[in-house]
Scaffold this active site. Sequence first.
Site, PDB file in Angstrom:
ATOM      1  N   HIS A 102       0.836  -1.199   0.000  1.00 32.25           N
ATOM      2  CA  HIS A 102       0.000   0.000   0.000  1.00 32.25           C
ATOM      3  C   HIS A 102       0.874   1.253   0.000  1.00 32.25           C
ATOM      4  CE1 HIS A 102      -3.373  -2.448   1.965  1.00 32.25           C
ATOM      5  NE2 HIS A 102      -2.306  -3.127   2.336  1.00 32.25           N
ATOM      6  N   GLU A 146       2.767  -0.915   4.396  1.00 33.24           N
ATOM      7  CA  GLU A 146       2.485   0.452   3.975  1.00 33.24           C
ATOM      8  C   GLU A 146       3.791   1.182   3.694  1.00 33.24           C
ATOM      9  OE1 GLU A 146      -0.352   2.279   3.673  1.00 33.24           O
ATOM     10  OE2 GLU A 146      -1.916   1.031   4.586  1.00 33.24           O
ATOM     11  N   ASP A 173      -3.764   2.198  -4.786  1.00 34.96           N
ATOM     12  CA  ASP A 173      -2.394   2.068  -4.287  1.00 34.96           C
ATOM     13  C   ASP A 173      -1.848   0.648  -4.497  1.00 34.96           C
ATOM     14  OD1 ASP A 173      -4.475   1.576  -2.286  1.00 34.96           O
ATOM     15  OD2 ASP A 173      -2.884   1.219  -0.841  1.00 34.96           O
TER      16      ASP A 173
END
Length: 277
Positions: free
Chosen positions: A48, A117, A176
């Site tokens: 992400h 992330e 994303d």
Amino acid sequence: MKKGFLIMLALLSGCQATKPAPTTSQQAVNTTYVAISHQPRINAIVIHYTVADEQRALALLTGKQVSSHYLIAQHPKGNQSSPEIYQLVPEDQAAWHAGISAWRGTYNLNKTSIGIELVNKGVIDPSGQHFGQCESYPPQQIAVLIQLVGQIAHRYGIEPENIIGHSDIAPLRKVDPGPCFPWQQLAEHGLGAWPDQKLVNRLLAGRAPDAPVANAVLLPLLKQYGYAISAHATPDEQQQLIRAFQMHFQSENSSGYGDQLTLARLQALLLQYPWHR
């Protein structure tokens, strides 16, 4: 009388002290039979971007609404040689990073994936004409990511085709890690699927790469590769799905309109990474 009672009480206490404690035996488990319909609990890595800066991302990912197993900073700090890696959720626990999701017949990937992330602003205009404009990922951040993904993939035996982006598992909701993410670079380290160029050229068979291809040709093949799409998807939803594939495998064209290169790369992936349902 009192003395006799005390003697009797002492004798009874002695008897109780020497009485053997009950023993419990554990039932043996029979492991003779092994089911073939199973899979590892962790079978995917989902990448992400945060949109938010590092401090804001840390606040969001440690709050009550969303979480991720790892967060990788964008740049080194102070005397660091590499960006910081934060582990926010133990790998043996589910993080809330995937949401409503599906990939290759698995649903709700929170339960079966590791979420990573990356601090990155992402796509500048996710819904408009400047969709392809996005913030690039610094080389040091990608180097740290490659090391982390390699360790996780080795630990759980994760197949290349299951190292994916949020947009792959939720193409109608997410974009994303976006078209600026260097998927080919990860694949060069054995971390992720990528179409073989010689095979792509052979499948193109001399056709113009930018010649358009109808959605009706691409959608069944995308489903065959592992993307989830409804049979009643609207034209806009079909475009979003094709765009998700292009962001991963054809970032030079992330318009959502398929062409012969989209088709050839998709066909190559189907040959290289078949999905046995």
